[in-house]
Scaffold this motif. Structure first.
Motif, mmCIF file in Angstrom:
data_model
loop_
_atom_site.group_PDB
_atom_site.id
_atom_site.type_symbol
_atom_site.label_atom_id
_atom_site.label_comp_id
_atom_site.label_asym_id
_atom_site.label_seq_id
_atom_site.Cartn_x
_atom_site.Cartn_y
_atom_site.Cartn_z
ATOM 1 N N ALA A 271 -5.420 4.341 -8.092
ATOM 2 C CA ALA A 271 -5.247 5.662 -7.497
ATOM 3 C C ALA A 271 -4.891 6.686 -8.573
ATOM 4 C CB ALA A 271 -4.146 5.610 -6.437
ATOM 5 N N PRO A 272 -5.880 7.257 -9.256
ATOM 6 C CA PRO A 272 -5.605 8.204 -10.348
ATOM 7 C C PRO A 272 -4.744 9.389 -9.941
ATOM 8 C CG PRO A 272 -7.924 7.563 -10.328
ATOM 9 C CD PRO A 272 -7.322 7.017 -9.069
ATOM 10 N N GLU A 273 -4.835 9.823 -8.683
ATOM 11 C CA GLU A 273 -4.117 11.020 -8.246
ATOM 12 C C GLU A 273 -2.812 10.703 -7.525
ATOM 13 O OE1 GLU A 273 -5.287 13.920 -9.220
ATOM 14 O OE2 GLU A 273 -6.973 12.851 -10.134
ATOM 15 N N ILE A 274 -2.347 9.472 -7.568
ATOM 16 C CA ILE A 274 -1.181 9.075 -6.787
ATOM 17 C C ILE A 274 0.080 9.813 -7.240
ATOM 18 C CG2 ILE A 274 -0.388 7.149 -8.235
ATOM 19 C CD1 ILE A 274 -0.018 5.548 -5.621
ATOM 20 N N LYS A 275 0.920 10.151 -6.272
ATOM 21 C CA LYS A 275 2.226 10.751 -6.538
ATOM 22 C C LYS A 275 3.266 9.884 -5.845
ATOM 23 C CE LYS A 275 0.540 14.336 -8.701
ATOM 24 N NZ LYS A 275 0.710 14.463 -10.167
ATOM 25 N N THR A 276 4.030 9.147 -6.607
ATOM 26 C CA THR A 276 4.964 8.197 -6.030
ATOM 27 C C THR A 276 6.360 8.795 -5.868
ATOM 28 O OG1 THR A 276 5.375 7.342 -8.266
ATOM 29 C CG2 THR A 276 3.778 6.152 -6.892
ATOM 30 N N ASN A 277 7.063 8.364 -4.808
ATOM 31 C CA ASN A 277 8.452 8.765 -4.639
ATOM 32 C C ASN A 277 9.361 7.773 -5.353
ATOM 33 O OD1 ASN A 277 8.796 6.499 -2.938
ATOM 34 N ND2 ASN A 277 8.261 7.686 -1.114
ATOM 35 N N ALA A 278 10.672 7.967 -5.237
ATOM 36 C CA ALA A 278 11.622 7.143 -5.996
ATOM 37 C C ALA A 278 11.522 5.668 -5.613
ATOM 38 C CB ALA A 278 13.044 7.656 -5.769
ATOM 39 N N ARG B 82 0.842 -1.193 0.000
ATOM 40 C CA ARG B 82 0.000 0.000 0.000
ATOM 41 C C ARG B 82 0.877 1.243 0.000
ATOM 42 N NH1 ARG B 82 -4.113 -0.210 4.462
ATOM 43 N NH2 ARG B 82 -4.542 1.908 3.732
ATOM 44 N N ILE B 83 0.408 2.247 -0.699
ATOM 45 C CA ILE B 83 1.075 3.547 -0.739
ATOM 46 C C ILE B 83 0.095 4.556 -0.170
ATOM 47 C CG2 ILE B 83 2.058 5.349 -2.201
ATOM 48 C CD1 ILE B 83 2.928 3.192 -4.157
ATOM 49 N N GLY B 84 0.378 5.045 1.015
ATOM 50 C CA GLY B 84 -0.576 5.923 1.693
ATOM 51 C C GLY B 84 -1.870 5.171 1.944
ATOM 52 N N ARG B 85 -2.959 5.725 1.453
ATOM 53 C CA ARG B 85 -4.259 5.075 1.642
ATOM 54 C C ARG B 85 -4.633 4.159 0.491
ATOM 55 N NH1 ARG B 85 -8.263 8.226 -1.139
ATOM 56 N NH2 ARG B 85 -7.414 10.190 -1.947
ATOM 57 N N TYR B 86 -3.723 4.030 -0.482
ATOM 58 C CA TYR B 86 -4.028 3.235 -1.671
ATOM 59 C C TYR B 86 -3.492 1.811 -1.526
ATOM 60 C CZ TYR B 86 -4.822 7.905 -3.541
ATOM 61 O OH TYR B 86 -5.270 9.191 -3.740
ATOM 62 N N ILE B 87 -4.362 0.833 -1.765
ATOM 63 C CA ILE B 87 -4.006 -0.580 -1.631
ATOM 64 C C ILE B 87 -3.747 -1.169 -3.013
ATOM 65 C CG2 ILE B 87 -4.794 -2.834 -0.837
ATOM 66 C CD1 ILE B 87 -6.506 -1.382 1.232
ATOM 67 N N ALA B 88 -2.678 -1.958 -3.127
ATOM 68 C CA ALA B 88 -2.265 -2.519 -4.422
ATOM 69 C C ALA B 88 -3.209 -3.609 -4.901
ATOM 70 C CB ALA B 88 -0.852 -3.076 -4.304
ATOM 71 N N LEU B 89 -3.207 -3.811 -6.209
ATOM 72 C CA LEU B 89 -3.913 -4.939 -6.811
ATOM 73 C C LEU B 89 -3.248 -6.244 -6.365
ATOM 74 C CD1 LEU B 89 -4.296 -3.647 -10.493
ATOM 75 C CD2 LEU B 89 -6.055 -3.660 -8.711
ATOM 76 N N PRO B 90 -3.892 -7.399 -6.591
ATOM 77 C CA PRO B 90 -3.250 -8.680 -6.261
ATOM 78 C C PRO B 90 -1.871 -8.784 -6.913
ATOM 79 C CG PRO B 90 -5.552 -9.030 -6.786
ATOM 80 C CD PRO B 90 -5.273 -7.584 -7.088
ATOM 81 N N THR B 91 -0.904 -9.272 -6.165
ATOM 82 C CA THR B 91 0.481 -9.307 -6.631
ATOM 83 C C THR B 91 0.629 -10.019 -7.963
ATOM 84 O OG1 THR B 91 1.019 -9.549 -4.297
ATOM 85 C CG2 THR B 91 2.831 -9.709 -5.852
ATOM 86 N N ASP B 92 -0.053 -11.174 -8.124
ATOM 87 C CA ASP B 92 0.111 -11.976 -9.332
ATOM 88 C C ASP B 92 -0.911 -11.651 -10.420
ATOM 89 O OD1 ASP B 92 -2.202 -13.009 -8.277
ATOM 90 O OD2 ASP B 92 -1.403 -15.032 -7.937
ATOM 91 N N PHE B 93 -1.766 -10.652 -10.178
ATOM 92 C CA PHE B 93 -2.763 -10.182 -11.148
ATOM 93 C C PHE B 93 -3.900 -11.173 -11.361
ATOM 94 C CE2 PHE B 93 -1.157 -6.207 -11.980
ATOM 95 C CZ PHE B 93 -1.691 -5.600 -13.110
ATOM 96 N N ALA C 261 1.702 3.050 -11.533
ATOM 97 C CA ALA C 261 1.268 2.948 -10.129
ATOM 98 C C ALA C 261 -0.175 3.399 -9.963
ATOM 99 C CB ALA C 261 2.189 3.770 -9.231
ATOM 100 N N SER C 262 -0.598 4.380 -10.749
ATOM 101 C CA SER C 262 -1.984 4.856 -10.643
ATOM 102 C C SER C 262 -2.970 3.760 -10.994
ATOM 103 C CB SER C 262 -2.198 6.078 -11.543
ATOM 104 O OG SER C 262 -2.225 5.707 -12.919
#
Length: 248
Positions: free
Chosen positions: A144-151, A96-107, A138-139
């Motif tokens: 997360a359409p508005e996501i801003k990711t760091n390095a 997860r990045i902030g409040r955004y949770i990732a899709l299933p790892t293996d899709f 990442a979006s």
């Protein structure tokens, strides 16, 4: 002789989000592989350097115990983390990045449309090295359409998709190729701009699944990625068998 009993991750899939952040941040620094593994060894092994002891030894603390260790022993021990040098065999990512949770790892269970979109962005990144393409990936991967990711998060996105493609290539070998077998000449075929080639490849995949019926395109794009790739892999296998039987 006193002994230190420490526990370390033995593969990429064992890493927590916090450990992945730490590792991907180290990758951003101009460090050697051994330096990265040394930092990880001490942090993940919960070992703290207290001070130097002579020219080649160190006094370290593990839990409440203090020990003297040699530089040679540390150099030998960090090889327990040699798996860091290789790409993950199974997809890994920051969950997860902030409040955004990732899709299933293996899709598995993820719509084919999202996989195709991410693959286009991934190929574009390989061609241009533009970091904003990783952010756009990442979006999608985090809904997360508005996501801003760091390095570190961008690097996690890249590692996730590379390892995902390797997994899918092993699972569907007739339709997909491992990344290592795809050369820059394959990717950037002379006379064919990358964007055009990706569009043509995507259209060919959709045509194969719809059997040319454009009314089924929306249905196909909403298919589970694994189900769609299984069908494409079966078709590719049938085509290979026909070529063997009847030649070109």
């Amino acid at each position: 002789m006193n002994k230190i009993a420490i526990t370390l991750p033995i593969s990429w899939v064992e890493l927590t989000d916090r450990q992945l952040y730490y590792l991907f941040n180290l990758f951003q620094d101009n460090l050697s592989a051994d330096q990265i593994k040394t930092y990880c060894f001490f942090l993940w092994g919960k070992i703290r350097v207290v001070c130097r002891y002579g020219e080649h030894d160190f006094v370290v603390k593990h839990n409440s115990d203090t020990f003297r260790v040699s530089r040679e022993l540390i150099a030998s021990a960090i090889h327990e983390l040699d798996w860091i040098d290789s790409m993950p065999e199974y997809p890994v990512r920051i969950s997860r990045i902030g409040r955004y949770i990732a899709l299933p790892t293996d899709f598995q269970g993820v719509e084919l449309e999202k996989y195709i979109y991410c693959d286009n962005l991934y190929q574009g990144y390989l061609s241009t090295q533009k970091q904003d393409l990783l952010n756009e990936m990442a979006s999608i991967l985090y809904n997360a359409p508005e996501i801003k990711t760091n390095a570190a998060e961008k690097l996690s996105t890249f590692y996730w998709f590379v390892s995902l493609k390797e997994l899918l290539a092993r699972t569907f070998p007739h339709f997909l190729q491992p990344a290592a077998s795809v050369s820059s000449e394959n990717l950037l075929e002379q006379g064919a701009p990358l964007g055009k080639r990706l569009q043509e490849a995507m259209n060919a995949q959709i045509r194969a699944l719809t059997k040319g019926d454009i009314t089924k395109e929306k249905q196909v794009l909403s298919m589970d990625t694994w189900r769609a790739l299984a069908e494409l892999d079966a078709q590719a296998k049938e085509y290979e068998e026909l070529k063997r039987q009847y030649g070109k």
